[in-house]
Every structure is written in C-alpha cells, then in structure tokens.
Design an enzyme around this catalytic site. Structure first.
Site, PDB file in Angstrom:
ATOM      1  N   SER A 199       0.838  -1.199   0.000  1.00  0.00           N
ATOM      2  CA  SER A 199       0.000   0.000   0.000  1.00  0.00           C
ATOM      3  C   SER A 199       0.871   1.246   0.000  1.00  0.00           C
ATOM      4  O   SER A 199       1.863   1.324   0.711  1.00  0.00           O
ATOM      5  CB  SER A 199      -0.923   0.010   1.229  1.00  0.00           C
ATOM      6  OG  SER A 199      -0.161  -0.035   2.417  1.00  0.00           O
ATOM      7  N   LYS A 205       5.888  11.640  -0.038  1.00  0.00           N
ATOM      8  CA  LYS A 205       6.300  11.147   1.276  1.00  0.00           C
ATOM      9  C   LYS A 205       6.876   9.741   1.202  1.00  0.00           C
ATOM     10  O   LYS A 205       7.699   9.348   2.035  1.00  0.00           O
ATOM     11  CB  LYS A 205       5.090  11.145   2.219  1.00  0.00           C
ATOM     12  CG  LYS A 205       4.552  12.524   2.555  1.00  0.00           C
ATOM     13  CD  LYS A 205       5.476  13.267   3.500  1.00  0.00           C
ATOM     14  CE  LYS A 205       4.872  14.588   3.935  1.00  0.00           C
ATOM     15  NZ  LYS A 205       5.757  15.316   4.867  1.00  0.00           N
ATOM     16  N   GLU A 206       6.407   8.966   0.250  1.00  0.00           N
ATOM     17  CA  GLU A 206       6.869   7.589   0.062  1.00  0.00           C
ATOM     18  C   GLU A 206       7.507   7.489  -1.325  1.00  0.00           C
ATOM     19  O   GLU A 206       6.820   7.206  -2.309  1.00  0.00           O
ATOM     20  CB  GLU A 206       5.697   6.616   0.197  1.00  0.00           C
ATOM     21  CG  GLU A 206       5.005   6.702   1.531  1.00  0.00           C
ATOM     22  CD  GLU A 206       3.620   6.071   1.529  1.00  0.00           C
ATOM     23  OE1 GLU A 206       3.206   5.582   2.588  1.00  0.00           O
ATOM     24  OE2 GLU A 206       2.954   6.088   0.476  1.00  0.00           O
ATOM     25  N   ASP A 235      -3.360   4.626  -3.355  1.00  0.00           N
ATOM     26  CA  ASP A 235      -4.539   5.342  -2.870  1.00  0.00           C
ATOM     27  C   ASP A 235      -4.489   6.824  -3.194  1.00  0.00           C
ATOM     28  O   ASP A 235      -5.447   7.540  -2.905  1.00  0.00           O
ATOM     29  CB  ASP A 235      -4.678   5.147  -1.354  1.00  0.00           C
ATOM     30  CG  ASP A 235      -6.106   4.872  -0.942  1.00  0.00           C
ATOM     31  OD1 ASP A 235      -6.860   4.323  -1.767  1.00  0.00           O
ATOM     32  OD2 ASP A 235      -6.476   5.214   0.193  1.00  0.00           O
ATOM     33  N   LYS A 376      -9.473   5.397   4.570  1.00  0.00           N
ATOM     34  CA  LYS A 376      -8.003   5.457   4.549  1.00  0.00           C
ATOM     35  C   LYS A 376      -7.377   4.107   4.214  1.00  0.00           C
ATOM     36  O   LYS A 376      -7.776   3.438   3.265  1.00  0.00           O
ATOM     37  CB  LYS A 376      -7.501   6.022   5.877  1.00  0.00           C
ATOM     38  CG  LYS A 376      -8.044   7.418   6.178  1.00  0.00           C
ATOM     39  CD  LYS A 376      -7.589   7.945   7.511  1.00  0.00           C
ATOM     40  CE  LYS A 376      -8.196   9.325   7.780  1.00  0.00           C
ATOM     41  NZ  LYS A 376      -7.809   9.861   9.091  1.00  0.00           N
ATOM     42  N   LYS A 377      -6.365   3.718   4.982  1.00  0.00           N
ATOM     43  CA  LYS A 377      -5.610   2.506   4.645  1.00  0.00           C
ATOM     44  C   LYS A 377      -6.465   1.252   4.757  1.00  0.00           C
ATOM     45  O   LYS A 377      -6.338   0.322   3.949  1.00  0.00           O
ATOM     46  CB  LYS A 377      -4.375   2.372   5.553  1.00  0.00           C
ATOM     47  CG  LYS A 377      -3.526   1.150   5.256  1.00  0.00           C
ATOM     48  CD  LYS A 377      -2.342   1.039   6.196  1.00  0.00           C
ATOM     49  CE  LYS A 377      -1.560  -0.244   5.930  1.00  0.00           C
ATOM     50  NZ  LYS A 377      -0.411  -0.395   6.850  1.00  0.00           N
ATOM     51  N   ASP A 401       4.039  -2.654   4.184  1.00  0.00           N
ATOM     52  CA  ASP A 401       4.104  -1.234   3.871  1.00  0.00           C
ATOM     53  C   ASP A 401       5.091  -1.024   2.738  1.00  0.00           C
ATOM     54  O   ASP A 401       5.983  -1.847   2.503  1.00  0.00           O
ATOM     55  CB  ASP A 401       4.534  -0.440   5.106  1.00  0.00           C
ATOM     56  CG  ASP A 401       3.443  -0.381   6.153  1.00  0.00           C
ATOM     57  OD1 ASP A 401       2.278  -0.666   5.809  1.00  0.00           O
ATOM     58  OD2 ASP A 401       3.748  -0.070   7.322  1.00  0.00           O
ATOM     59  N   ASP A 629      -5.018  -2.073  12.517  1.00  0.00           N
ATOM     60  CA  ASP A 629      -4.365  -3.368  12.712  1.00  0.00           C
ATOM     61  C   ASP A 629      -4.788  -4.016  14.029  1.00  0.00           C
ATOM     62  O   ASP A 629      -5.032  -5.222  14.085  1.00  0.00           O
ATOM     63  CB  ASP A 629      -2.842  -3.214  12.653  1.00  0.00           C
ATOM     64  CG  ASP A 629      -2.351  -2.009  13.439  1.00  0.00           C
ATOM     65  OD1 ASP A 629      -3.172  -1.360  14.112  1.00  0.00           O
ATOM     66  OD2 ASP A 629      -1.149  -1.715  13.390  1.00  0.00           O
TER      67      ASP A 629
END
Length: 928
Positions: A199, A205-206, A235, A376-377, A401, A629
């Site tokens: 994801s 940022k990633e 996303d 969201k996630k 991740d 989680d």
C-alpha cells in the site's frame, strides 16, 4: 507528460468502458485447483489418491502375512522377490505426519525465577500500597493523594502488561520438511499460492524508489512464480507511482533472474549494493563478479530513470497529466476518479531475460468520489482483498508497507511452515513477523527498534493465543479475514468402561449416565441456539467448518444457513466474489474469461460497493480507528483463531523508521489516538467479545493496548511532583521508619530484578531496555497526552484530526535527519517538565545550603525523584538541543547546573568578607 513506457497503457476504468482492455495473455487467470485434498502425499485430508495408496498398502500387508504363513519367498505375491521392507512404507507415512514447526519453550532455569519474582513483586506492591494508604502526609495531603492515585494506576498498568508475558515461547521451523513434502524438485509445487499486498498513498512522502525496492524484493522471493502475485494499492492515484511501477516491472526482468541464479540476500537492490560485507563469500561461480557489476550498472540506470520521473512530477501541468496515447490520466483529480487496474506482469506474459515466467504484478487504485468515506488505509486493504479474490484468490495474503522490503527470501516458506502444518495450521489466522529497521542511529535514541515489545511482549502473547497484528509483515489466512469462525477441534471419544453389570445403580454410574444425557441434545436445537447467539454477538452465523470447499452446489447443500442473498448482503453485490469466498483453499472460477474477471475486479473496488455490507464491521480490515491493525487482529482472535509469532534467524522484513524527534512523536501520536478511538468504540476489549474464543490473558494484552495512552495523565502529574516538592519543601511520603524503608527497598529491588530476568530469557540488551524505558516517559508526557485530548474532542465534539504520512527517506548524509529540529506543540509538555525540575533542583539545593546540614537528609529523596525525571527525558533534551559537533550535550547540561550551584555557594560562603561576631537576631530579637 511522462516519458513513454512499453507498459504504460490504460487498462479499464469504471468511467471509460470503451477504452481497450489491456491484459497480457499471461494475466488470464488460469483455472487451477488449490485444494490440498487433491494432492497425493498430503497429510490429513483423506483424498481419493491417498485412499488408494492406503488400500494398496493394506493389501500388501495381507499378502505379506499370508506369504509368511505359507513360508514363501515372494512376500507380496507379485512374483518379485526384491520388494521393499515393511519399515520403508511406515517411514513414508511417518514423514507425512511430521510437523513443520515446533515450540521451543524458555529454559526453566530462566523462566521460573522470572515468574517467582513477579509473584513476589505483586505481594510487595500490595504491602507497599497498604503502607502508603495507612500513612498519609497531613501537611502535604494533596500531593500525597495525587501520588497515591498515580501509583495505583501505574500498578494496574504493570499488571496488564506483565501477566500476558507469563508463558513466553519461541518457535522453530523445518524448511527441509516443507520442501520435501510440498516442493520436491522435478515435480509440480504443491505450496499454497500467496498474494502480496503493498500500500502507498503519496509518492512525495513515500518515494517511488523505496516502493520499487519493496516490489523487486517481493518478485524475487524464493517461491514458485505461479503461486505468487503482487498487488500494489495506489490510494493517491498518482501517475508517478503508475509510471514508476512500469519501470520497475521492466527492471524486474533482469533483477529477478540475477537474484535466483546467485541466491543473494537481501533482494532489494538498494540495500544489497549498500552492504559493507565481502560479497564474494561463498560465491564459486566465475561469472558472478562480472554479472554483479553489470547488474549494479543496470540498477544505477534504473535509479536515474526513476529520479527523472520524480523530477518531472514536481511541476504538474495545468491541464493535468496525459498518457502516452494522449488520453488524460484518470487520476488527475485525487478525490474524484474512477477505479483503475493494470496488470504489468503475469504468467507467460512477462518473461525475464532468461525466458522464465515472473510473478503477477497488478496496479490497483480504487474509485474515489466526493461524499464517500473511504476509510483510509483500511479501505484500501479491503479493496485489495476483493480484487485479489476475483483475479487470483490465493488462500493466503501477505501485506507490507511500501517501505518494508523482503530481507529474507525464504520468509514466505517460513510462514507456510505454520499455515500448512498438519497439526496446528487449520486454526492459524495469521503469522506475524517482527519489525526490523535499517538506517537507525547506533544508540537508537528514540527507541525506534521497539525491541522490548517485539522480543518480549510478543513472545509472551505467542504462548497464549498469539501476537497482535502490527500492521505490516503479516501473512493472513483469507478465510479468517472473511469473518468465519475458527474450525472446532474435535475431541476424541471418551473411553468408557462396560465391565459394570446392568443392575449397577451406584452413584458413580448414575453420575456418568446423567452427564451423558446432558451431552446428547438434539442437533437441531443446538444449531438454533448457536445461530441466535452469534446473531446477538454480530458474528457470522456460519463457521468455517460448515462451508463446503467447492463453490458448485454450495447453495443447495447449505440451504437455510448460507444462501446467496445472505452472502451478497454480507460480502457485496458481486456473484464472482461471493463464489470465491466459498473456496476455502482458493482458486478461481473456471467459467470466467480474463476480460470478465477484470470487469468484475473494477466493480468490487467501486466506492459504493461496501454500502450496507459487513465490510469493515465483520469482514476484512475493521474500520473505526486509525490503528486498524489492532481491531483487525482482535476480531479474528474473538472468533477463536490463534496467531503465530515467527522470528527467523535472518530478519524476514526490514523497513525505515523516522529518525527525527518530531516525526517520531507524531508517529506515536497516531498510534495512541487509534487506541483512544478503539477505547470509545463498540469493539473495545473491555466489553466486546465475551463468550467467544478470546482467552483471558489475551484480552489483558488488548486492554493494555487501548488503555496505555491514559497513563499519560498520571505520568505527567507524577513527573511534576518532584519540582513542586523541591520548591515547597514538602514531600509525598512521611518520615520513613525501618519497616517502610524495607518495603521501599524491596520494591525497587523487585523492579530491577524483573527487568534483568526479562532481559535474560528474551536476550535483550540493556541499552535497548533502557531506551524503551526512556521513551515510555517521553512519549507518555507528550504524544500520548495529546492523543487523549484529541480523542476526547473527536468523540465529544466531533472534531477530526488529519495526519500526514511519515516521511520514508532522509537526506543523503547518514543520520542527518536525526539532528533536524522541527517545532511542534508535542514538545511543550516535556520541555516544561525539564525546566521545572531543573529549577526545582537548583532551588532545593540552595534552600538546603541556607537551612544548614539538617535539611540535607530529606533533600536526597526529593533530588532522587527529580533526577529520575531528568534522566528519562535526557534523549528528548538531546533532540531539543540538536547537533553538537564539539561539546556534548551532557557537558552543557551539567555545566549549567553546576554553575548555578557554585554561584549559590559563593553567595552563601562569601569568602572575601570578614566574619564578625554580632548578636543573633533569633535569640535576642530587636531589643538586644
């Protein structure tokens, strides 16, 4: 416009149905059976092939027995004297029964003293509180009352944290047995298929290069390529991520065969080429050096292409991005775009440079529309669950991740040793791996490794019902995510004695008959009771054991319990997906073409698909908290499943952690706020799940995971007390007697002994344990405190808080981000505590100097209390002061403190003024 890429073609959207479908011929989902009952040589399923083998074995034993009685040499009667001995056949059966893993208990010499000291500490804590309550401090009653309340809360928190660690265990896997049973060389692999989920949200940022390394490490794992699929969730609908994935798929055609040819570790190229080790060790192939140099050059060129994409993405055109065929990029509006699916690699459609198949690689971006809650996630992960179920439907899923790469290529096989174990595999919902990190400073200033949690707490939970789910590095059983109950273990029939005569009416016999009457109740009545009970608990009314393994005929066989209408209401309006949920061992439907499957996959990621279904409530990742989680694992444990904690010798996965103090505190704030949200939700472990399959001590751990942010309030008050005591001259305890001194000393000894014994059996270093203690205070008086107030605002006033994604990469200089100062309101409470305690220390020492030697005795207890706070906040102070290239921070701190003390002493002593023998005002007053 991005540079053209051979794989950058638009596949299909829910808005543009006329767009040509791009799906490689390899991506056609081949109908295959994943039913272990059809595997000859599998254990415990009772397949037809295995029954035939058993029947032939029985016939052979009968002929052998007959031949022995007749005295003949032909043992099995087939005219061949060279038959295998009897024990060979038995040995083959024993191999099928052998477990693929085992528990490794902690040695009794280490665990028994640990348990004894816990009991002793519990007794001493009770005696300590008896003394504290029975001996109030009347001249400082408010301070005493606050301290007692805080200490009682700390004791309750310690109990919640300590007792789930009562049964710690370790585990060991047998990869050789797994290979021998399911992956024999020269034969088709019988290992279960696995779907990887990655994801990502924001490529700023990633970074795409970090995500690319994660995907490359997945595609190169040591696992059959036809059993492996990788789904990437974007996303943010970023074209940069899409184009980066296209470049990654092209580079994978060179990288994957290189990894498998030379068995290199790790298989993320960035980290492999950064290793400062002898890469020639154990390498005997002459071409390795040449191939490695060529591959390093290829990777550097790949990095340049990725960096070029990143540079071009910095300036977005006014009309938005366009694709190479001239059509606008469907994700130009991040909040309003159709669903997108692109298959980059697949069976027979994406071959590597050596002509071998590559695992399937699928890009997924779910539909986004204004007015919908996309969760969201958790919502993105549920979309991946549905897409993968339609396209591949592997029985197991592994989520990572985007910044966690595969560090151990055999990690999937390690998990399969538990999932496919004939003894315990059927009841395992997920296998959790510990999180390990790269690029952390040598001293781990802000406890990013979290060693105490991963190496102590999680081992303790593994001895109860299994570890909690931590959000990444976890292999799931798909059926467990669908909300099914764990299969019930059938107890063997009890042995009864029939030697008593029928006329025996003794109490013993009568009691047994009475118990039998209780057990043998009508099955229909029991099923009805179970059905209504589960409806009340909002759990599924059908267990996993009640679902037939084949989709065909499921409606007729389970009519009245599981029908099509109920399944669609639960799983959504997709006949293909609903049918896939009935396949316990995975596999796709044979009647659907690749085009129809892709259309169905687009349908199940629509933003309105989850409306009026159980998604996020009973199925998939559970909604209602930013820490989805914890909720997801909690729900599965409530259904009776157990989880497994797997710690391979080589870490399975590694990731990056925030080095900066502010980023670290914001990360902890997000986790703490998620716990507060669960605390106020319907799924709070304090009142949810009773009567289900959740064990008592496992509930303790979940309660601790949602209660710990509330500790920030008593912790902040307790850390303020030393400064108040030093400034006012009061203290929270009366003058200690000999007995009270024994209780205090015993308590401190037990606290240290518990920590030492814990470190011994868990093999945790003292530095790691101490850093965890320090950051517990730092996070408690900052991030946890803000999480409590933000959670209360969200629940009471409906004020929601948005979070930014933690940065996954730092500067080029190693650990440069460690010294970067970023101001945030989270720094205010710990900074205030430090200043208050420093001022209190100076004021207390100056007051003792002015009042004479008699005041030094009570001062030591107050100073110890204050220094306890300062020492725990010391890493925060270093982060606050930033980089000190010449003068260490501790020197600066002690210089200021000592300078203050020496100045006060100088004023008190006045060595340059002559002392005069004048009258004492205390004795004679003004009329002397």
């Amino acid at each position: 416009m991005f540079p053209s890429s051979p794989m950058a073609r638009w596949s299909m959207t829910s808005r543009r149905s006329s767009t040509p479908l791009f799906l490689p011929s390899s991506a056609a989902v081949q109908p295959r059976s994943m039913d272990p009952s059809k595997d000859i040589g599998s254990y415990g399923y009772g397949s037809v092939a295995w029954k035939e083998r058993m029947e032939s074995w029985k016939q052979k034993q009968e002929r052998l027995h007959q031949a022995r009685n007749d005295g003949g040499k032909d043992w099995n009667g087939d005219g061949d004297d060279a038959d295998l001995p009897l024990y060979d056949t038995r040995n083959s059966m024993d191999e099928a029964r052998q477990p693929l893993s085992r528990k490794v208990p902690i040695p009794s010499s280490l665990i028994n003293p640990y348990r004894m000291i816990i009991v002793i500490r519990l007794v001493i804590v009770c005696l300590f509180f008896h003394y504290r309550v029975m001996h109030p401090v009347h001249d400082a009653f408010v301070l005493w009352l606050i301290s007692v309340i805080c200490e009682i809360w700390f004791a309750m928190s310690w109990i919640l944290d300590q007792f789930p660690k009562w049964f710690p265990i370790e585990r060991e896997t047998y990869l050789d047995r797994l290979t021998l049973r399911f992956d024999k060389e020269g034969q088709p692999s019988q290992l279960a298929p696995v779907d990887f989920f990655v994801s990502t949200v924001d490529p700023a940022k990633e970074p795409p290069l970090v995500t690319a390394n994660t995907i490359l490490s997945i595609l190169a794992v040591d696992y059959p390529v036809d059993k492996l699929s990788c789904y990437v969730s974007d996303d943010g609908a970023a074209m940069l991520t899409f184009e980066g994935l296209s470049e990654t798929s092209e580079f994978a055609k060179k990288w994957v065969p290189f990894c498998k040819k030379y068995s290199i570790e790790p298989r993320a190229p960035e980290w492999y080429f950064q290793q400062k080790i002898d890469y020639l060790k154990d390498k005997v192939v002459p071409n390795f050096v040449r191939d490695r140099r060529a591959m390093k050059r290829e990777y550097e060129e790949f990095k340049i292409r990725i960096n070029a994409l990143v540079a071009k993405a910095q300036k977005v055109p006014e009309e938005g991005w366009t694709m190479q065929d001239g059509t606008p990029w469907p994700g130009n509006n991040v909040r309003d775009h159709p669903g997108m699916i692109q298959v980059f690699l697949g069976q027979s459609g994406g071959l590597d440079v050596e002509g071998n198949e590559l695992p399937r690689l699928v890009y997924v971006s779910r539909e986004k529309r204004p007015g919908y809650n996309h969760h969201k996630k958790a919502g993105a992960m549920n979309a991946l669950v549905r897409v993968s179920a339609v396209l591949t439907n592997a029985p197991y899923m592994l989520n990572l991740d985007c910044d966690h790469y595969v560090n151990n290529s055999k990690a999937v096989k390690e998990a399969m040793c538990f999932m496919m174990d004939p003894l315990v595999g059927k009841k395992v919902c997920y296998v959790q791996f510990p999180q390990r990190f790269d690029s952390i400073d040598r001293h781990d200033r802000y406890a990013n490794k979290n060693v105490v949690f991963f190496d102590i707490n999680m081992k303790g939970l593994d001895g109860i019902q299994g570890p909690i789910y931590v959000g990444t590095g976890c292999v799931f059983r798909r059926q467990a995510l669908y909300g099914y109950d764990a299969p019930k273990t059938k107890k063997p029939p009890s042995r009864t004695c029939n030697c008593w005569p029928k006329w025996c009416v003794c109490c013993f016999c009568f009691g047994n008959r009475k118990n039998k009457k209780k057990v043998t109740k009508p099955k229909t009545e029991k099923k009805k009771r179970l059905f209504f009970k589960k409806e009340e608990n909002q759990s599924p009314a059908y267990a996993l054991s009640e679902i037939d393994e084949a989709a065909a005929g499921a409606e007729t066989q389970k009519a009245g319990i599981v029908n099509q209408q109920k399944l669609e209401k639960k799983f959504g309006q997709s006949a293909v997906f609903v049918a896939s949920t009935l396949l316990e061992n995975g596999g796709t439907l044979r009647c659907d073409s690749p085009a129809s499957l892709l259309k169905e996959a687009i349908h199940v990621i629509g933003c309105g698909y989850e409306d009026k279904t159980d998604w996020g409530k009973e199925i998939g990742w559970i909604y209602g908290s930013v820490t989805e989680d914890i909720l997801t694992g909690f729900k599965m444990h409530c259904h009776g499943w157990r989880s497994i904690y797997c710690i391979p010798k080589r870490p399975a996965f590694k990731g990056s952690a925030p080095l900066n103090l502010s980023d670290r505190l914001n990360q902890v704030l997000r986790w703490a706020l998620g716990s507060i949200e669960i605390f106020f939700s319907n799924h709070c472990p304090l009142w949810y799940g009773y009567g289900g399959g959740l064990k008592f001590l496992e509930r303790f751990s979940y309660i601790n995971s949602i209660v710990y942010p509330w500790t920030s309030i008593p912790l902040l008050a307790y850390c303020t007390l030393p400064a108040i005591c030093l400034l006012t001259g009061k203290f929270i305890t009366p003058e200690l007697s000999n007995l009270a001194s024994i209780w205090y000393m015993s308590l401190f000894i037990c606290i240290f002994a518990t920590g030492i014994l814990e470190m011994r059996w868990a093999r945790v270093a003292v530095d790691d344990w101490w850093r965890n203690e320090q950051f517990w205070v730092i996070g408690g008086v900052s991030a946890h405190l803000f999480a409590v107030f933000q959670g209360l605002l969200k629940v009471i006033a409906g004020v929601d808080t948005s979070f930014t994604v933690t940065t996954k990469a730092g500067d080029d200089e190693e650990f440069s981000e460690l010294y970067t100062f970023k101001w945030t309101t989270l720094l205010i409470p710990p900074t205030t505590l430090l200043l208050l305690n420093f001022i209190g220390v100076v004021a207390g020492i100056s007051n003792a100097i002015n009042n004479g030697y008699e005041s030094w005795g009570p001062l030591f207890g107050k100073l110890f209390f204050a220094f306890w706070v300062i020492v725990h906040l010391y890493p925060f102070l270093k982060g606050l002061l930033g980089r000190q290239n010449r003068t260490p921070t501790i020197v600066i701190v002690w210089s200021i403190l000592l300078a203050s003390i020496i100045s006060l002493l100088w004023v008190r002593v006045n060595p340059f003024l002559a002392k005069t023998d004048g009258p004492l005002l205390e004795e004679c007053g003004l009329d002397c």
